[in-house]
Design a protein around this motif. Structure first.
Motif, short mmCIF file in Angstrom:
data_model
loop_
_atom_site.label_atom_id
_atom_site.label_comp_id
_atom_site.label_asym_id
_atom_site.label_seq_id
_atom_site.Cartn_x
_atom_site.Cartn_y
_atom_site.Cartn_z
N PHE A 58 32.81 34.83 46.05
CA PHE A 58 33.92 35.58 46.65
C PHE A 58 34.58 34.81 47.79
O PHE A 58 35.79 34.90 48.00
CB PHE A 58 33.40 36.93 47.15
CG PHE A 58 34.46 37.81 47.76
CD1 PHE A 58 35.46 38.36 46.98
CD2 PHE A 58 34.47 38.07 49.13
CE1 PHE A 58 36.44 39.16 47.54
CE2 PHE A 58 35.45 38.87 49.69
CZ PHE A 58 36.44 39.42 48.89
N ASP B 45 38.79 37.27 45.07
CA ASP B 45 39.26 38.22 44.06
C ASP B 45 38.51 39.55 44.21
O ASP B 45 37.40 39.70 43.72
CB ASP B 45 39.03 37.62 42.67
CG ASP B 45 39.67 38.45 41.57
OD1 ASP B 45 39.89 39.66 41.79
OD2 ASP B 45 39.94 37.88 40.50
N LYS C 188 37.74 41.72 40.78
CA LYS C 188 36.74 41.08 39.91
C LYS C 188 35.36 41.10 40.56
O LYS C 188 34.35 41.33 39.90
CB LYS C 188 37.18 39.64 39.64
CG LYS C 188 36.71 39.10 38.31
CD LYS C 188 37.39 37.77 38.03
CE LYS C 188 36.64 37.00 36.98
NZ LYS C 188 37.16 35.63 36.87
N THR C 189 35.33 40.85 41.87
CA THR C 189 34.06 40.85 42.58
C THR C 189 33.41 42.23 42.54
O THR C 189 32.20 42.35 42.28
CB THR C 189 34.27 40.41 44.04
OG1 THR C 189 34.87 39.12 44.04
CG2 THR C 189 32.96 40.36 44.79
N SER D 33 36.96 32.59 45.86
CA SER D 33 37.88 33.25 44.93
C SER D 33 38.73 34.30 45.64
O SER D 33 39.92 34.41 45.37
CB SER D 33 37.10 33.89 43.78
OG SER D 33 36.54 35.13 44.19
N LYS E 40 37.26 39.81 53.15
CA LYS E 40 38.18 38.75 52.73
C LYS E 40 39.03 38.30 53.91
O LYS E 40 39.25 37.11 54.13
CB LYS E 40 39.08 39.28 51.61
CG LYS E 40 40.03 38.26 51.04
CD LYS E 40 40.86 38.85 49.93
CE LYS E 40 41.91 37.88 49.47
NZ LYS E 40 42.76 38.47 48.43
#
Lengths: 291, 418
Positions: B394, B399, B402-403, B397, B240
Motif C-alpha cells: 500500500f 490504491d 484494492k487494498t 500503490s 495514505k
C-alpha cells in the motif's frame, strides 16, 4: 558389471536426494499442507491457482523476467567488451584480468551489502550517500536516483550489483574463446579487405557462439534462482519492486508455514529453469553423439 | 552488516538441521537447558542474561545453552524453530509472541499445555485479565509471558516541536496541520523506515485504532468489525495521506535507521513500538518525547514475549523450572528494565524502571488493551503475514479500494470473515 556396482551408490543417492525430493516437492505442492504439521489432503492445482492470483507472485514473475533480461544483456555486453579490450595484447594484462575477475570470488551476500550502501540514496534532510554523493560532488546531481528505493527502478538496482559481480566471469570465458580463434582467420579476413568491425562482426562473434550459449545458460540459471543477493541488498523493496520468487518462497514456507504454496513456487522455479536448461542438454547430447 | 550475517546463520542452521539425523532426540538425562530466542541485540541480550542469572541462582549446576537466532520480530528464528519442531528435535523452551501466534506451532500437536503450572505458581492471579485471555488458545495456556511491549507510541523530537511551538497531535486533523507546518520548513513530519516490510503494517495498526476505536479495531480480528467497513476506508485514506509526509528514503531504512531523523532534528514524529526508547538511549539521545498516536488515547496496543514448552523437550524438568523463573517476580524484574519493556505481572517494583516504562506501566493498568497483529498477538500467523504484505504494498500503490478488498480477502482466508 563392476562398473554398474561402482556407480550404484551415487545413482542411488542422486535418485533419492535429488529426484526423490523433487518428486516429494511436486507432491507437496498438490496438498493442503498450510500449517506446521503435514496435511497431505489432495487439493489438486488449487495452490497454483491461488499463487497466480497473488499480487506479490505476479510482481515476482515480472521482476524475474526484467532481471534476467537486463542481467543477460548487460553481463554479456560488458564481459565481451572487457575481453576484447584485454585481448589487445596490453601491458599488465594479468593484473587487469585479476581485477575484473575478482568480484566473482565474493559471495553474493558481500556484494549485496556493499551495493546496498553504495546505492543508498540518502535524502534531502540527511544528505546524499554513496553513488548519489559521488554524482553530487562531480556536478552530475541530475543523474541522482532513488535506486532500489524507487519502485520504478527496483530490481534493476540489483542488476547493477549482479553485473558487477558476474561480468568478469563472462569476460574470462570470452577471453579464452578469443584466444582460441586462430590468427590466420582474422588475417585472411583482413587480406580480403575487412575492417576491424567487420572482422568482429563476421569472424569473431560467430566463432564465439558456443561460448555465448554457455554464458547464457550459466547466467540464466543464476538469475532465475537469485535469492541471496536480493535478501542482502534490498529485501522485497517498496511495493515488492525488487522481490523475487525465491524470496517469496522462503517467506511463505518458513514464515507463513504455508509449505504447500512454497512447494508450488519451487516447482514453478524448477520448470522455468528446465525450460532454459533442457534444450541446451538435448543440444549438447546430440552434438556429442554426432562426434 | 550484522543483519545480513543473520540470514547466513538461518540458512546454515537450516542446512545443518536438514543433514543431522533425528537420533539425538531421545537422549535424555543431561543437565542442560536449551533456550531458543531471537534476542541478540543490545538490551534484549542483556535482559536474557539477567534472567539466566536469576535461573542459575535458583538452580545452580544446570548448563544453559543460549540458542539465539538473530532477526527483528523473530522472522528468521521462526523459520529455524519450525524445522526443529517438525524434525523432532525441539529446544527445551522457546520464545513466541503471546497470542494467536502460538497457533503457528500447532500447540495440540507440538506443545504441552501449562494450565497446572499457572495454577501452582499463582499466575492466574498475578497476571492481568487481558493478558490471560490473550494467552489462551483452545481453552489452554501454552506459554508464560515475561513482558509487555506497547506498539502504539508516537515518538517525537522535542527540539523540533518546541522550536515550532507545537504540541503532539491528539487528532488526525491536528496531525496534518502540524505536518504541513513542518513540511514547509524542510523537516520530515512523519518518519518511516519500512525496509523490512512489517513497519508499514505496524504504523497502520495505530491509524486503525485511531479511526475505529479500541472496540472497532479489536473486532477486525474477531470478525465483529468487517474489513469492508467505511471506517476502514477512512483509515486507509488517512494513512495514505500520512505516507505523503514521509522521508523519501524510507524504503532503504529500517525503523532504527529512520530514528536517526529524530536524533538529527530533521524529522518530527515516528510511530514505533517502545523498543525505540531503548534504541534512543543506546544512541545517547534524550531530547525526545512520547505520546499516543492521534485518536489512540486510552488504548494500549500490546504485544508480549512468552516462553513455551515443546513436547519431547530433552530436559523437561529444567525447562519447567525455567518457565517458573520466567513467570516469577524476580525473573521479570531481572529481565524487563534491561529489555526496555514492562512486566507482564502487575506487582513489579516500579523504582527499577526508567521514566518511559513507568508511564507505560501506569497506562497498562488503566487503558483498554488491544492486541497487535504485526507482532503476533491478534491473528494467526498466516493472516498476519498477508496483512503485513498488503500494507507494505500500500505504501507504494496507494490504491485504497484494492487494498481494502485484499484485507477483506485475507480475513476470509483466515476463516474469520464470511
Amino acid at each position: 558389471m563392476t562398473s554398474l556396482l561402482l556407480i550404484a551408490p551415487s545413482v542411488l543417492a542422486v535418485a533419492v536426494f535429488v529426484y526423490g525430493f523433487i518428486g516429494f516437492t511436486a507432491f507437496a505442492s498438490l496438498t493442503k499442507w498450510d500449517a506446521l504439521a503435514p496435511d497431505f489432503t489432495f487439493v489438486g492445482l488449487r495452490n497454483y491457482v491461488r499463487l497466480f492470483e497473488t499480487v506479490r507472485f505476479q510482481i515476482d514473475l515480472r521482476n524475474t523476467v526484467t532481471f534476467t533480461g537486463f542481467f543477460l544483456v548487460s553481463c554479456l555486453s560488458l564481459g565481451f567488451l572487457l575481453a576484447v579490450l584485454l585481448d589487445q595484447r596490453i601491458r599488465a594484462e594479468g593484473v587487469f584480468r585479476s581485477i575484473f575477475l575478482f568480484p566473482l570470488a565474493l559471495s553474493f551476500i558481500v556484494t549485496g551489502v556493499v551495493w546496498r550502501w553504495l546505492l543508498n540514496p540518502g535524502s534531502v534532510q540527511l544528505g546524499s550517500t554513496g553513488i548519489n554523493l559521488l554524482l553530487d560532488r562531480i556536478g552530475l546531481g541530475l543523474l541522482k536516483s532513488g535506486w532500489y528505493t524507487d519502485p520504478k527502478f527496483g530490481i534493476k538496482a540489483v542488476v547493477i550489483a549482479a553485473t558487477w559481480q558476474m561480468s568478469g566471469y563472462v569476460m574470462a570465458m570470452y577471453l579464452a574463446g578469443l584466444r582460441g580463434i586462430p590468427e590466420e582467420l582474422r588475417e585472411a579476413a583482413r587480406v580480403d579487405g575487412a575492417s576491424s568491425f567487420q572482422v568482429y562482426r563476421h569472424i569473431v562473434v560467430p566463432l564465439l557462439n558456443p561460448i555465448t550459449l554457455g554464458a547464457v545458460i550459466i547466467l540464466g540459471h543464476i538469475s532465475l534462482k537469485i535469492f541471496d543477493l536480493v535478501v542482502a541488498m534490498t529485501g522485497p523493496g517498496p511495493g515488492f519492486s525488487s522481490d523475487v520468487p525465491a524470496f517469496f518462497m522462503f517467506d511463505t514456507t518458513f514464515r507463513g508455514n504455508n509449505f504447500a504454496q512454497g512447494a508450488g513456487i519451487a516447482i514453478i522455479l524448477l520448470v522455468m529453469i528446465a525450460v532454459l536448461i533442457v534444450p541446451y542438454l538435448v543440444y549438447s547430447l546430440r552434438t556429442e553423439t554426432q562426434r | 552488516m550484522v543483519r545480513h550475517m543473520r540470514w547466513l546463520a538461518v540458512l546454515s542452521v537450516l542446512l545443518i538441521g536438514a543433514v543431522i539425523p533425528i537420533g539425538s532426540a531421545g537422549a535424555a538425562g543431561t543437565n542442560k537447558l536449551e533456550i531458543f530466542s531471537w534476542w541478540t541485540a543490545g538490551g534484549e541480550a542483556e535482559g536474557l542474561a539477567g534472567m539466566f542469572a536469576a535461573y542459575k541462582q535458583r538452580y545452580p549446576g544446570v548448563e544453559i545453552v543460549n540458542a539465539t537466532v538473530a532477526g527483528g520480530a523473530g522472522t528468521n528464528a521462526k523459520a529455524v524453530l519450525a524445522t526443529r519442531l517438525t524434525g523432532g528435535d525441539p529446544p527445551d523452551s522457546f520464545q513466541v509472541h503471546a497470542g494467536l501466534e502460538i497457533q503457528t506451532y500447532d500447540p495440540e500437536k507440538f506443545l504441552e499445555p501449562l494450565d497446572s503450572l499457572y495454577k501452582s505458581e499463582g499466575w492466574d492471579r498475578a497476571l492481568p485479565k487481558g493478558v490471560l485471555t490473550l494467552l489462551q488458545y483452545k481453552g489452554h495456556y501454552w506459554a508464560v509471558p515475561v513482558n509487555i511491549h506497547r506498539a502504539n507510541v508516537l515518538w517525537y523530537s522535542k527540539k523540533v516541536f518546541s522550536a515550532n511551538n507545537l504540541t503532539p497531535p491528539k487528532t488526525f486533523a491536528e496531525f496534518f496541520k502540524i505536518a504541513d507546518t513542518l513540511k514547509a520548513k524542510g523537516i520530515v513530519p512523519f518518519v518511516l523506515g519500512d525496509k523490512e516490510g512489517w513497519e508499514s503494517g505496524h504504523a497502520f495498526e495505530a491509524v486503525l485504532i485511531g479511526t475505529l476505536g479500541a472496540q472497532g479495531y479489536a473486532g477486525l480480528w474477531t470478525g465483529k468489525t468487517q474489513w469492508t467497513d467505511a471506517r476502514v476506508t477512512q483509515a486507509l485514506n488517512t494513512y495514505k495521506r500520512m505516507i505523503s509526509y514521509t522521508n523519501t528514503d524510507h524504503a532503504a531504512l529500517t525503523w532504527d535507521g529512520a530514528g536517526q531523523y529524530l536524533i538529527n532534528g530533521k524529522g518530527a514524529m515516528q510511530i514505533m513500538g517502545d523498543w525505540q526508547n531503548g534504541w534512543f538511549q543506546s544512541k545517547n539521545y534524550s531530547d525526545y518525547g512520547w505520546a499516543t498516536p492521534p485518536g489512540n488515547a486510552g488504548v494500549f496496543d500490546a504485544l508480549s514475549d512468552s516462553f513455551a514448552l515443546p513436547k519431547r523437550a530433552k530436559d523437561r524438568d529444567n525447562a519447567l523450572n525455567w518457565l517458573r523463573v520466567a513467570g516469577s517476580k524476580a525473573g521479570q524484574e531481572a529481565f524487563n528494565p534491561k529489555k526496555g519493556s514492562i512486566c507482564a505481572r502487575t506487582d513489579c517494583n516500579q523504582a527499577l524502571f526508567n521514566a518511559y516504562l513507568q508511564s507505560a506501566a501506569k497506562d497498562w493498568q488503566s487503558n483498554t488493551l488491544v492486541p497487535s497483529v504485526v507482532h503476533g498477538a491478534a491473528a494467526i500467523e498466516s493472516w498476519a503475514v498477508k496483512y503485513k504484505d498488503i500494507m507494505a504494498l500500500f505504501v507504494t500503490s496507494g490504491d485504497v479500494a484494492k487494498t481494502q478488498a485484499s484485507l477483506q480477502a485475507a480475513c476470509k482466508d483466515a476463516g474469520v470473515c464470511k
